[in-house]
Design a protein around this motif. Structure first.
Motif, PDB file in Angstrom:
ATOM      1  N   ASP A  83      -6.484   4.144   1.449  1.00  0.00           N
ATOM      2  CA  ASP A  83      -7.891   4.477   1.693  1.00  0.00           C
ATOM      3  C   ASP A  83      -8.819   3.313   1.402  1.00  0.00           C
ATOM      4  OD1 ASP A  83      -6.987   6.971   2.336  1.00  0.00           O
ATOM      5  OD2 ASP A  83      -7.511   7.880   0.404  1.00  0.00           O
ATOM      6  N   ASP A  84      -8.434   2.450   0.471  1.00  0.00           N
ATOM      7  CA  ASP A  84      -9.308   1.357   0.052  1.00  0.00           C
ATOM      8  C   ASP A  84      -9.037   0.048   0.790  1.00  0.00           C
ATOM      9  OD1 ASP A  84     -10.320   3.130  -1.861  1.00  0.00           O
ATOM     10  OD2 ASP A  84      -8.810   2.540  -3.334  1.00  0.00           O
ATOM     11  N   ASN A  98      14.675  11.481   6.393  1.00  0.00           N
ATOM     12  CA  ASN A  98      14.933  12.924   6.400  1.00  0.00           C
ATOM     13  C   ASN A  98      13.705  13.743   6.035  1.00  0.00           C
ATOM     14  OD1 ASN A  98      17.628  12.644   7.155  1.00  0.00           O
ATOM     15  ND2 ASN A  98      18.284  12.352   5.031  1.00  0.00           N
ATOM     16  N   GLN A  99      12.772  13.141   5.300  1.00  0.00           N
ATOM     17  CA  GLN A  99      11.564  13.854   4.904  1.00  0.00           C
ATOM     18  C   GLN A  99      10.351  13.132   5.481  1.00  0.00           C
ATOM     19  OE1 GLN A  99      11.382  16.788   3.101  1.00  0.00           O
ATOM     20  NE2 GLN A  99       9.231  16.739   3.694  1.00  0.00           N
ATOM     21  N   PRO A 100       9.740  13.651   6.540  1.00  0.00           N
ATOM     22  CA  PRO A 100       8.580  12.979   7.128  1.00  0.00           C
ATOM     23  C   PRO A 100       7.404  12.991   6.157  1.00  0.00           C
ATOM     24  CG  PRO A 100       8.875  15.157   8.093  1.00  0.00           C
ATOM     25  CD  PRO A 100      10.075  14.907   7.240  1.00  0.00           C
ATOM     26  N   PRO A 101       6.476  12.053   6.314  1.00  0.00           N
ATOM     27  CA  PRO A 101       5.316  12.030   5.419  1.00  0.00           C
ATOM     28  C   PRO A 101       4.490  13.298   5.560  1.00  0.00           C
ATOM     29  CG  PRO A 101       5.014  10.542   7.285  1.00  0.00           C
ATOM     30  CD  PRO A 101       6.429  10.993   7.326  1.00  0.00           C
ATOM     31  N   SER A 102       3.809  13.650   4.494  1.00  0.00           N
ATOM     32  CA  SER A 102       2.976  14.853   4.513  1.00  0.00           C
ATOM     33  C   SER A 102       1.837  14.703   5.509  1.00  0.00           C
ATOM     34  CB  SER A 102       2.406  15.111   3.118  1.00  0.00           C
ATOM     35  OG  SER A 102       1.474  14.077   2.785  1.00  0.00           O
ATOM     36  N   ALA A 103       1.230  15.814   5.863  1.00  0.00           N
ATOM     37  CA  ALA A 103       0.108  15.786   6.804  1.00  0.00           C
ATOM     38  C   ALA A 103      -1.029  14.930   6.248  1.00  0.00           C
ATOM     39  CB  ALA A 103      -0.375  17.204   7.085  1.00  0.00           C
ATOM     40  N   ASP A 104      -1.239  14.998   4.927  1.00  0.00           N
ATOM     41  CA  ASP A 104      -2.309  14.203   4.318  1.00  0.00           C
ATOM     42  C   ASP A 104      -1.994  12.715   4.407  1.00  0.00           C
ATOM     43  OD1 ASP A 104      -4.763  13.968   2.596  1.00  0.00           O
ATOM     44  OD2 ASP A 104      -3.289  13.053   1.245  1.00  0.00           O
ATOM     45  N   THR A 105      -0.729  12.339   4.157  1.00  0.00           N
ATOM     46  CA  THR A 105      -0.337  10.930   4.264  1.00  0.00           C
ATOM     47  C   THR A 105      -0.448  10.449   5.710  1.00  0.00           C
ATOM     48  OG1 THR A 105       1.143  11.064   2.356  1.00  0.00           O
ATOM     49  CG2 THR A 105       1.562   9.295   3.936  1.00  0.00           C
ATOM     50  N   GLN A 106      -0.036  11.278   6.653  1.00  0.00           N
ATOM     51  CA  GLN A 106      -0.174  10.912   8.061  1.00  0.00           C
ATOM     52  C   GLN A 106      -1.637  10.647   8.410  1.00  0.00           C
ATOM     53  OE1 GLN A 106       1.901  13.558  10.810  1.00  0.00           O
ATOM     54  NE2 GLN A 106       3.394  14.050   9.230  1.00  0.00           N
ATOM     55  N   ARG A 107      -2.511  11.498   7.898  1.00  0.00           N
ATOM     56  CA  ARG A 107      -3.940  11.310   8.158  1.00  0.00           C
ATOM     57  C   ARG A 107      -4.422   9.976   7.603  1.00  0.00           C
ATOM     58  NH1 ARG A 107      -8.146  11.408   5.178  1.00  0.00           N
ATOM     59  NH2 ARG A 107      -7.010  12.260   3.376  1.00  0.00           N
ATOM     60  N   ARG A 108      -3.974   9.627   6.401  1.00  0.00           N
ATOM     61  CA  ARG A 108      -4.389   8.365   5.783  1.00  0.00           C
ATOM     62  C   ARG A 108      -3.875   7.167   6.599  1.00  0.00           C
ATOM     63  NH1 ARG A 108      -5.592   9.102  -0.029  1.00  0.00           N
ATOM     64  NH2 ARG A 108      -5.331  11.301  -0.535  1.00  0.00           N
ATOM     65  N   ILE A 109      -2.655   7.282   7.116  1.00  0.00           N
ATOM     66  CA  ILE A 109      -2.094   6.201   7.934  1.00  0.00           C
ATOM     67  C   ILE A 109      -2.888   6.046   9.221  1.00  0.00           C
ATOM     68  CG2 ILE A 109      -0.067   5.520   9.284  1.00  0.00           C
ATOM     69  CD1 ILE A 109       1.649   6.795   7.061  1.00  0.00           C
ATOM     70  N   VAL A 110      -3.219   7.166   9.851  1.00  0.00           N
ATOM     71  CA  VAL A 110      -4.006   7.112  11.096  1.00  0.00           C
ATOM     72  C   VAL A 110      -5.368   6.481  10.829  1.00  0.00           C
ATOM     73  CG1 VAL A 110      -5.171   8.503  12.847  1.00  0.00           C
ATOM     74  CG2 VAL A 110      -2.809   9.032  12.191  1.00  0.00           C
ATOM     75  N   LEU A 139       0.812  -1.210   0.000  1.00  0.00           N
ATOM     76  CA  LEU A 139       0.000   0.000   0.000  1.00  0.00           C
ATOM     77  C   LEU A 139       0.846   1.260   0.000  1.00  0.00           C
ATOM     78  CD1 LEU A 139      -2.361  -1.173   2.886  1.00  0.00           C
ATOM     79  CD2 LEU A 139      -2.852  -1.330   0.429  1.00  0.00           C
ATOM     80  N   ALA A 140       0.255   2.342  -0.463  1.00  0.00           N
ATOM     81  CA  ALA A 140       0.869   3.668  -0.366  1.00  0.00           C
ATOM     82  C   ALA A 140      -0.257   4.668  -0.162  1.00  0.00           C
ATOM     83  CB  ALA A 140       1.672   3.981  -1.626  1.00  0.00           C
ATOM     84  N   ALA A 141       0.097   5.935  -0.059  1.00  0.00           N
ATOM     85  CA  ALA A 141      -0.930   6.948   0.172  1.00  0.00           C
ATOM     86  C   ALA A 141      -1.962   6.938  -0.956  1.00  0.00           C
ATOM     87  CB  ALA A 141      -0.293   8.324   0.309  1.00  0.00           C
ATOM     88  N   ILE A 142      -1.475   6.783  -2.194  1.00  0.00           N
ATOM     89  CA  ILE A 142      -2.377   6.705  -3.334  1.00  0.00           C
ATOM     90  C   ILE A 142      -1.964   5.529  -4.212  1.00  0.00           C
ATOM     91  CG2 ILE A 142      -2.966   9.162  -3.357  1.00  0.00           C
ATOM     92  CD1 ILE A 142      -0.905   9.553  -5.556  1.00  0.00           C
ATOM     93  N   GLU A 143      -2.892   5.020  -4.976  1.00  0.00           N
ATOM     94  CA  GLU A 143      -2.627   3.887  -5.867  1.00  0.00           C
ATOM     95  C   GLU A 143      -1.638   4.291  -6.961  1.00  0.00           C
ATOM     96  OE1 GLU A 143      -5.138   0.774  -8.740  1.00  0.00           O
ATOM     97  OE2 GLU A 143      -6.157   2.400  -7.659  1.00  0.00           O
ATOM     98  N   GLY A 144      -0.780   3.341  -7.334  1.00  0.00           N
ATOM     99  CA  GLY A 144       0.182   3.636  -8.389  1.00  0.00           C
ATOM    100  C   GLY A 144       1.393   2.750  -8.309  1.00  0.00           C
ATOM    101  N   VAL A 145       2.569   3.330  -8.452  1.00  0.00           N
ATOM    102  CA  VAL A 145       3.830   2.598  -8.436  1.00  0.00           C
ATOM    103  C   VAL A 145       4.805   3.354  -7.521  1.00  0.00           C
ATOM    104  CG1 VAL A 145       5.810   1.846  -9.795  1.00  0.00           C
ATOM    105  CG2 VAL A 145       3.510   1.634 -10.730  1.00  0.00           C
TER     106      VAL A 145
END
Length: 311
Positions: A62-63, A77-89, A41-47
């Motif tokens: 999400d799915d 070094n680069q934390p996940p974005s706020a949107d990605t954090q929300r999806r993980i939570v 899985l990732a924040a959004i579908e793709g590669v």
């Protein structure tokens, strides 16, 4: 059937994913049923490209309908974005348990899922995890750590140890042991991850702490109290303990013990000195104290290590 979702991000470590995924796959083979269904899985579908540049197809968080969400390690070094954090939570709320492999703990921490919990990560990054997220109680020496329904593991291959424990939790001791035999790994690995870390490479950013550690190395045969080390650092006892844990992820006493064990192991492996003399030379005082420290860190006493080297 248990649905296992591995969350990955760009540059993730391939072995962080392949190791535990292979353990869950082995359960299906051993039982002859689909005990686990694995999704990447990732924040959004793709590669998503891993650290080797290989493209990995991923579905969207999400799915996902999950029993277990496992966050895989990668660059920190680069934390996940706020949107990605929300999806993980949100995905974690739909999961029975949440876990991380290696530096995946940083992603869980950024999302607030480790606040106030005990956790571990790769030994090289444990001190940074403690510095960046002081509300977490980082257990540096653990191969894996469970706090309620949240699990974290140490570096890279420790993800296999974590998976074996989750399998045992789901299917019992015999199945987990059979999977370990199939993978040709230990069912229960002896010792903590300190055995893979060079404690002499501890390098706190604070110069006064570095001076205290240097003093400890130079006076390793002496009695090294926390009070004495705080004095060398020019700090109060309370300040020294607080800053030391924040910088190194552990306590002064534990670091001194590791320094002594490292030095003792070198002599155990390369000389024929009596164990008692080595224990005295590195500050343990007697062989029994050193034996207990070896078992705590390496999972075996000095004599066993010496026999293994000789054989």
């Amino acid at each position: 059937m248990h649905r296992i979702g591995f969350y990955v991000s760009s540059g993730f470590q391939m072995l962080d994913l392949a190791g535990p995924a292979g353990a869950f796959e082995a359960v299906n083979q051993q039982l002859g049923i689909s005990a686990y269904r694995i999704q990447v899985l990732a924040a959004i579908e793709g590669v998503v490209a891993n650290s080797l540049g290989m493209a990995t197809p991923v579905a969207s968080l999400d799915d996902a309908e999950l029993d277990t969400l496992i966050v895989i390690g990668g660059p920190i070094n680069q934390p996940p974005s706020a949107d990605t954090q929300r999806r993980i939570v949100e995905a974690s709320k739909r999961s029975r348990r949440v876990a991380s492999v290696c530096t995946g703990a940083f992603t869980l921490a950024a999302a607030g899922l480790l606040d106030g919990r005990r956790a571990t990560t790769h030994w090289q990054y444990a001190a940074r995890l403690q510095r960046d997220y002081p509300s977490i109680h980082v257990e540096v020496d653990r191969i894996f750590c469970r706090d309620g329904d949240v699990w974290t593991s140490a570096g890279i291959t420790a993800g296999i140890d974590l998976a074996l424990t989750l399998i045992e939790d789901d299917h019992g001791f015999a199945v987990a042991k059979g999977v370990a035999q199939h993978l040709v790994v230990y069912h229960r690995r002896h010792g903590g991850q300190s055995q893979f870390a060079a404690s002499v490479d501890l390098a706190p950013r604070n110069d006064r702490l570095a001076a205290a550690l240097g003093y400890a190395r130079d006076h390793i045969a002496e009695t090294l109290t926390v009070e004495r080390l705080a004095e060398i650092a020019g700090m109060s006892l309370r300040q020294f303990g607080r800053v030391f844990r924040a910088q190194t992820g552990t306590t002064p006493a534990r670091v001194v013990e590791r320094l002594r064990v490292d030095l003792a192991r070198g002599r155990i492996e390369t000389t024929t000195e009596p164990v008692e003399r080595i224990a005295e030379a590195v500050g343990f005082g007697d062989a029994e104290n050193m034996r207990r420290a070896f078992i705590r860190i390496y999972g075996q006493p000095p004599q066993s290590i010496r026999r293994a080297v000789r054989s």
